[in-house]
Design a protein around this motif. Sequence first.
Motif, short mmCIF file in Angstrom:
data_model
loop_
_atom_site.label_atom_id
_atom_site.label_comp_id
_atom_site.label_asym_id
_atom_site.label_seq_id
_atom_site.Cartn_x
_atom_site.Cartn_y
_atom_site.Cartn_z
N LEU B 265 -124.83 1.73 33.61
CA LEU B 265 -125.99 1.08 34.24
C LEU B 265 -127.04 0.66 33.22
O LEU B 265 -127.77 -0.30 33.42
N LYS B 266 -127.10 1.42 32.11
CA LYS B 266 -128.13 1.09 31.11
C LYS B 266 -127.88 -0.26 30.46
O LYS B 266 -128.78 -0.85 29.88
N GLU B 267 -126.64 -0.73 30.56
CA GLU B 267 -126.31 -2.04 30.00
C GLU B 267 -126.73 -3.18 30.94
O GLU B 267 -126.65 -4.34 30.59
N MET B 268 -127.10 -2.79 32.16
CA MET B 268 -127.43 -3.82 33.15
C MET B 268 -128.95 -3.88 33.32
O MET B 268 -129.57 -2.86 33.56
N ASP B 269 -129.49 -5.08 33.23
CA ASP B 269 -130.93 -5.19 33.42
C ASP B 269 -131.31 -4.92 34.86
O ASP B 269 -132.36 -4.39 35.17
N ASN B 270 -130.44 -5.33 35.76
CA ASN B 270 -130.73 -5.13 37.17
C ASN B 270 -129.42 -4.99 37.94
O ASN B 270 -128.45 -5.68 37.62
N TYR B 271 -129.42 -4.11 38.88
CA TYR B 271 -128.16 -3.87 39.59
C TYR B 271 -128.43 -3.34 40.99
O TYR B 271 -129.54 -2.90 41.32
N ILE B 272 -127.39 -3.41 41.83
CA ILE B 272 -127.47 -2.83 43.17
C ILE B 272 -126.28 -1.89 43.30
O ILE B 272 -125.17 -2.22 42.90
N THR B 303 -112.79 7.01 45.12
CA THR B 303 -112.09 8.29 45.17
C THR B 303 -111.46 8.41 46.54
O THR B 303 -112.09 8.05 47.54
N MET B 304 -110.23 8.90 46.60
CA MET B 304 -109.65 9.17 47.92
C MET B 304 -110.26 10.45 48.42
O MET B 304 -110.20 11.48 47.74
N VAL B 305 -110.88 10.41 49.59
CA VAL B 305 -111.47 11.64 50.12
C VAL B 305 -110.58 12.27 51.19
O VAL B 305 -110.74 13.42 51.56
N SER B 306 -109.65 11.46 51.73
CA SER B 306 -108.59 12.00 52.58
C SER B 306 -107.41 11.06 52.40
O SER B 306 -107.53 10.02 51.74
N PHE B 307 -106.28 11.40 53.00
CA PHE B 307 -105.11 10.54 52.79
C PHE B 307 -105.19 9.24 53.58
O PHE B 307 -104.33 8.39 53.47
N SER B 308 -106.26 9.09 54.37
CA SER B 308 -106.41 7.82 55.10
C SER B 308 -107.72 7.11 54.75
O SER B 308 -107.98 6.02 55.22
N THR B 309 -108.55 7.74 53.92
CA THR B 309 -109.87 7.16 53.62
C THR B 309 -110.18 7.17 52.12
O THR B 309 -109.88 8.14 51.43
N VAL B 310 -110.76 6.06 51.67
CA VAL B 310 -111.27 6.05 50.30
C VAL B 310 -112.77 5.85 50.31
O VAL B 310 -113.29 5.11 51.15
N SER B 311 -113.44 6.56 49.42
CA SER B 311 -114.88 6.38 49.28
C SER B 311 -115.10 5.50 48.06
O SER B 311 -114.58 5.79 46.98
N ILE B 312 -115.81 4.40 48.23
CA ILE B 312 -115.99 3.50 47.08
C ILE B 312 -117.47 3.27 46.76
O ILE B 312 -118.31 3.24 47.65
N ILE B 313 -117.73 3.16 45.48
CA ILE B 313 -119.08 2.84 45.02
C ILE B 313 -119.07 1.39 44.57
O ILE B 313 -118.29 1.00 43.69
N LEU B 314 -119.90 0.59 45.21
CA LEU B 314 -119.99 -0.83 44.86
C LEU B 314 -121.15 -1.01 43.90
O LEU B 314 -122.25 -0.53 44.15
N ASN B 315 -120.90 -1.68 42.82
CA ASN B 315 -121.95 -1.89 41.82
C ASN B 315 -122.03 -3.39 41.51
O ASN B 315 -121.13 -3.96 40.93
N LEU B 316 -123.12 -3.97 41.98
CA LEU B 316 -123.31 -5.41 41.79
C LEU B 316 -124.29 -5.62 40.65
O LEU B 316 -125.41 -5.11 40.67
N VAL B 317 -123.86 -6.36 39.64
CA VAL B 317 -124.75 -6.64 38.50
C VAL B 317 -125.52 -7.92 38.82
O VAL B 317 -124.92 -8.95 39.13
N LEU B 318 -126.82 -7.83 38.73
CA LEU B 318 -127.63 -9.01 39.06
C LEU B 318 -127.96 -9.81 37.81
O LEU B 318 -128.08 -9.24 36.72
N LYS B 319 -128.13 -11.11 38.03
CA LYS B 319 -128.53 -11.94 36.89
C LYS B 319 -129.98 -11.60 36.52
O LYS B 319 -130.80 -11.35 37.41
#
Lengths: 397, 413
Positions: B265-272, B303-319
């Motif tokens: 994240l430190k490489e990104m000036d702005n992010y969501i 990360t798979m949190v169960s065998f039917s579900t994945v938990s995902i972290i979305l990281n959008l780099v802003l201009k």
Amino acid sequence: MTNTNDFPLSIEKYVQQCIYCGYCSVCPTYKEIGWESNHPRGILKQIEKYINEDTSREEQKTLFQAVFDCTLCGACQNICLSDIPIIDIWIQMRKEAFDKGLWKQELVQVTEFVKTTHNIYGLEPEDRLKWTEYVNINLNRRVKKNKPVLFFFGCQASYSGKMMKIAESAVKVLRKAKVDFTVLGEDEWCCGSPIFLGGGFDLGKSLAKHNLEEIKKLGIKTLVTACSGCYRTFKNVYPNILGEEWNIEVLHFSELISKLIKEGKIEFKKELSEKITYKDPCELVRHTGVIQAPRDVILNIKNVRYEELISNKENALCCGGGGLLKINNRPLVEQVNDRLMDEIAYSEADIVVNNCPLCLDTISLGVKKKNLNVEVIDMTELVARAMGIKEKEEDKD
Amino acid sequence: MEDIKKAFEIANKTKIPLIPRAGATSGHGGTLVYKKGIIVDLTKLNRIIDIELMDQSVTVEPAVTFHDLEKALTMQSLALCSYPSSIYSGTIGGWIAQGGEGIGSLKYGSIIDLLLGLEVVLPNGSVKYYTEKEDFEMFVGAQGTTGIITKIKMKFRFDIPLKHIAFTFDNFTDMLKGLSRCREVEPFSVWFLNKHKVDYLNKTLGYILPSRHLVIVSKEISYDEEEKEFREKIYKIVREEKGQLISDYYIQGIWKARFKIFSILKEMDNYILGEVSIPLDYGAAYIENLPKKIDRKILIEGTMVSFSTVSIILNLVLKTDQSKIKQYKKFLKVYKWILKAIKIGGFPSATGLWFGGYYHTIYGKEREEKLLKFKKEVDKNNICNPDKVWSPKVKQLPLISLKTAIKIIGGLF
């Protein structure tokens, strides 16, 4: 309120860089104190306020107390996701504390000692090699000679009875390994480590200049020291303070020994049967990245029984003695030290080897307090033992 | 405990809210204050009280960090069952409050599955010790709205070493099909990074990972034969699902770096950042549609949190040159896209501050009703971390909730 231009570091930029992840809660003193005001994240927030708003005397006192209640071990900086130079910021704030007259009397005293006697104890400069008389070593032929290597003892090994063994062992090892070295005698001035850690850059610079001058006079190429505080200062601070003039190779004693082993110039003749563990000094492991050399040395001992502490290498625990905490908050040193003692006890080692006089002292006190059956020695002493150097060996130079 | 009881007594008398806080990692905003109140700093409740080998349990105070507990367990050749990626600062109490699922949950379940006992000071001042799962449900994921936890008894595992195998895929559809078959190897954890994130890691942290979607499967392995079997099964799955095995050499250090992955994240000036759990079956379509809708490269870690579900972290780099309005628009688009996950059976990872009102999507309506009933019983004055779990009213427009307001504003873009 301070103008941010007063700070050489762009502190304002860095404090805004904090993403408040709280990883810096690994801080050993925060763990003991427990208040957010002592959490590196909390201190950064206080600094932000100090820079940008009017802060009361009480708020300033809390902030400066927090930056001094720190061992500067670098655990927070090592783990920081935002790469904030926390240690440099704290030192900058310590300088600010000095400018505001908020240094503790004890710290002022040490500074005064260094200024007048060039050592942290305020003892006579001409007594720097007095220890040689007690252990029957004659260094006359090595004082201020034109040699390629300088061995820098540091104030603690030179003046403290508890640390004298470090100086004695180092000299014996270097002689036996036929290292062509010199020493500065009374012209060895404090490297400035405690002064720089307190933020006293002006005095620190004058010490650095003197040491550089002496080193240049003797045509020294390589400086070796067994003190990790001196090592960090020569390695990290001097190049910043002196610039290109400081073109001396700096080696820690364990780095030199590791090198000499590889070159076949040192042989460990004696087998040590004791179980050994090694405590990484913060100033070596996190500040200067000396991780492998001490391990290489230990693992070269015949049939060595070696075991790492639970927290080792970059994650090594702080002994509590660094960052001038012994001067600023002694009870806190003991609290921090207790966690390390638990790990040492768990290792069931017979010997804890260290590479820093300050850690050696702090660990020894902890071991005594907890009544642990473990011997605490410096790397110099371990190497001397492994080389089969006898305690009362005849002095031949 | 007496201090906490006293604090509740004062809060009930003065109607001033109490907000519990310890690690304050700020991930989901659970410790952020919406209404003015008193922060109850629990940091000093950080003792590891007892490690009991006989019933394989550890009793701790709520502000013990996972990192400290892990160290204490390691000294006895034991280990954590599951833990958050914020291991250094995340506290056990905090993870309970936010309903933690993380590394190891695939094998050992989420925090509720690990709990054996909970001591809580309820907002009405009474102290209870709970031992049943249905009682734990009143605190797990409740964001500290139903009381302050003072003691936790939970399970640990024996420290069986983990072995890791890594493989890559060219597209998400194949990757998620591959993940759905990971059940066959009974893994400890399954962790993945999309191609954009892999590229970013290579660029910023100097890794040399192949520029494709990367999966790392970890399993507890006790002996050589077991490892051989694990490798054979994984090789078969990967071959059949059009993946590509990669040498262990590539992933040296990356497993250790799983706690420091946010340092990019430190490489990104702005992010969501946003976090959402999605069902595996619909995951590929969901993820592959993301960049088209948000028209930027999105870095994904999951990360798979169960065998039917994945938990995902979305990281959008802003201009960097984007105006604040444009940045807010992007934020709302990501927010809306997380809500879209609910329609396909997904849910936000925690309610925190931003997803107040979506508790039922995570735990179901029945549990929400039970929680609300419990909250009303034990916290008549609503002084315990109010305006969390259930969406607060907008201060300037008290007729509508924050949840509705965000929906309305989001609809404009």
